[in-house]
Design an enzyme around this catalytic site. Structure first.
Site, mmCIF file in Angstrom:
data_model
loop_
_atom_site.group_PDB
_atom_site.id
_atom_site.type_symbol
_atom_site.label_atom_id
_atom_site.label_comp_id
_atom_site.label_asym_id
_atom_site.label_seq_id
_atom_site.Cartn_x
_atom_site.Cartn_y
_atom_site.Cartn_z
ATOM 1 N N SER A 19 -16.502 -14.018 14.156
ATOM 2 C CA SER A 19 -17.392 -14.907 13.391
ATOM 3 C C SER A 19 -18.712 -14.170 13.185
ATOM 4 O O SER A 19 -19.741 -14.507 13.753
ATOM 5 C CB SER A 19 -17.604 -16.229 14.132
ATOM 6 O OG SER A 19 -18.188 -16.021 15.402
ATOM 7 N N ASP A 60 -21.543 -23.333 21.512
ATOM 8 C CA ASP A 60 -21.762 -22.483 20.341
ATOM 9 C C ASP A 60 -20.815 -22.963 19.254
ATOM 10 O O ASP A 60 -19.680 -22.494 19.165
ATOM 11 C CB ASP A 60 -21.503 -21.004 20.664
ATOM 12 C CG ASP A 60 -21.640 -20.124 19.413
ATOM 13 O OD1 ASP A 60 -22.077 -20.655 18.364
ATOM 14 O OD2 ASP A 60 -21.325 -18.926 19.480
HETATM 15 P P1 PGA Z 1 -17.908 -13.299 17.592
HETATM 16 O O1 PGA Z 1 -18.209 -14.653 18.360
HETATM 17 O O2 PGA Z 1 -17.995 -12.183 18.556
HETATM 18 O O3 PGA Z 1 -16.541 -13.516 17.026
HETATM 19 O O4 PGA Z 1 -18.979 -13.188 16.520
HETATM 20 C C1 PGA Z 1 -19.176 -14.764 19.350
HETATM 21 C C2 PGA Z 1 -20.296 -15.678 18.967
HETATM 22 O O5 PGA Z 1 -20.298 -16.288 17.872
HETATM 23 O O6 PGA Z 1 -21.229 -15.820 19.742
HETATM 24 ZN ZN ZN Z 2 -22.397 -17.286 18.467
#
Ligand code: PGA
Ligand code: ZN
Length: 431
Positions: free
Chosen positions: A43, A243
């Site tokens: 994300s 989160d």
């Molecule tokens: P990501 O998720 O490493 O997939 O970006 C972690 C977060 O959103 O904190």
């Molecule tokens: Zn995050």
């Protein structure tokens, strides 16, 4: 003793999702060598430094990193030979110049960060210092309180939960080792509760359970039940942190809670939902409750909730001092999520943290959903002293490797080790 760089090389390895990533080895002229592996997010924020992938279809569905590896071997390595490994800042600045683009799109942030981290580790070894002391000095004795992501949704799980991460935070534990135990016991209790209710106990990308729940609220209810079943007091021993990763469900100007069927919400309505949750559940930290471009919404959310809980910006700041400085000026949040690979060098990450420290903001040192067995993050969290780390669930070795390293650091520090709740108590009391 001289500790000049004698060689730099990279290798394409796999991360915890089975996708390619970069590992860098730095060798010094005194025979010392060090490795560092780069994590990868799912994300991701749109302003993150560029993770260079090969594209095409032939290898790894386009996710290969042979170009980034070649950039380390052919373009970075020849230029770094002879540099003193302890000159972290000069080396990092040189890498930025060599790349020459704001997003590190030329060499790739994955190539640059691998080198930056491996240089730091080699320099620490050359000085015979643990990495956390090398980066943080002798005053770096504070262990972080872990935010453990034990229930996954959003882009990290194929289920009916919109919000990405439901984390437990053992704020009442007396030490890191005890905090980890509180978390592990709660995780096991949650597994039993899910099984009793007929829910799946398979885990998502960060090792949290990923059941198909009836609603987002049910996630909080089940975790509270697990905390109690493990013998802890919700809110006192163990608090909740969320989160939602709201950028991932922001579509055409609305927040669409489509996985759970709760439907579209405006920024203000979503903040209202969080406010209700804060009254009902012992939530102490909310990260990315809104989307990365919703600066106005964040400011409003912080005005409403910021006196009660920690409001953390992840995608909106992407560990970039330009965005963090704006956030501090506009009171956008009161804390920042810190990810080394969002910005791409150790030096720039430390600069981002310094901005937070100067503003009196919180900061959380964070892994990515795609990780490796590298434990740089654990040392980095102790070195930076903010008292908070996000390293995933209490399950899956790429997450546990960081926690095990923190256990080791706490034991090594012995009576010098400090562990305390990073969140001011008034934020918990004024509810
Ligand atoms: P990501 O998720 O490493 O997939 O970006 C972690 C977060 O959103 O904190
Ligand atoms: Zn995050």
């Amino acid at each position: 003793m001289s500790s000049k760089i004698a060689g730099v090389s990279a290798l394409e390895i796999l991360d915890s999702r089975g996708n390619p990533t970069v590992r860098v080895r730095v060798e010094l002229d005194n025979g010392i060598s060090a490795l560092a592996s780069v994590p990868s997010g799912a994300s991701t924020g749109e302003n993150e430094a560029l993770e260079l992938r090969d594209g095409g279809r032939n290898r790894y569905g386009g996710k290969g990193v042979l170009q980034a590896v070649a950039n380390v071997n052919n373009r970075i390595a020849p230029n770094l030979v002879g540099w003193e490994a302890g000159d972290q800042e000069s080396i990092d600045r040189y890498l930025l110049d060599l790349d020459g683009t704001p997003a590190k799109a030329n060499l790739g942030a994955n190539a640059i960060l691998g080198v930056s981290m491996a240089v730091a580790r080699a320099a620490a070894l050359a000085k015979k210092l643990p990495l956390y002391t090398y980066l943080g000095g002798t005053e770096a004795v504070r262990l972080p309180v872990p935010m453990m992501n034990i229930l996954n949704g959003g882009k990290h799980a194929d289920n009916s939960v919109d919000f990405q991460e439901f984390m437990i935070m053992p704020i009442g534990a007396p030490s890191f080792a005890e905090a980890l135990r509180y978390g592990a016991e709660t995780f096991q209790a949650l597994k039993q509760i899910l099984a009793q209710k007929g829910y799946a106990t398979s885990v998502g990308d960060e090792g949290g359970f990923a059941p198909n729940l009836a609603s987002n609220e049910e996630a909080c209810e089940l975790i509270l039940a697990a905390i109690a079943a493990a013998g802890y007091m919700p809110g006192k021993d163990i608090a909740l942190a969320l989160d939602p990763a709201a950028s991932s469900f922001y579509e055409n100007g609305v927040y669409n809670l489509s996985k759970s069927g709760q439907g579209p919400k405006t920024s203000r309505e979503l903040t209202g939902l969080y406010e209700e949750w804060i009254k009902r559940y012992p939530i102490v930290s909310l990260e990315d409750g809104l989307a990365e471009n919703d600066w106005g919404g964040f400011r409003e959310q912080t005005a409403i909730l910021g006196g009660r809980i920690q409001i953390v910006g992840d995608d909106i700041f992407v560990t970039n001092t330009r965005f963090i400085a704006r956030g501090i000026g506009e009171q956008t949040t009161n804390a920042v999520l810190i990810k080394l690979n969002q910005i791409g060098t150790v030096t720039e990450t430390i600069e981002a943290i310094k901005l937070c420290q100067q503003a009196g903001w919180g900061y959380v040192i964070s892994h990515r959903s795609g990780e490796t067995e590298d434990t740089f993050l654990a040392d980095f969290a102790v070195a930076m002293g903010g008292g908070q780390i996000k390293a995933g669930s209490v399950c899956r070795s790429e997450r546990i490797a960081k926690y095990n390293r923190l256990l080791e650091i706490e034991a090594e520090l012995g009576s010098k080790a400090v562990f305390r709740n990073p969140l001011p108590l008034n934020k918990l009391r004024n509810r």
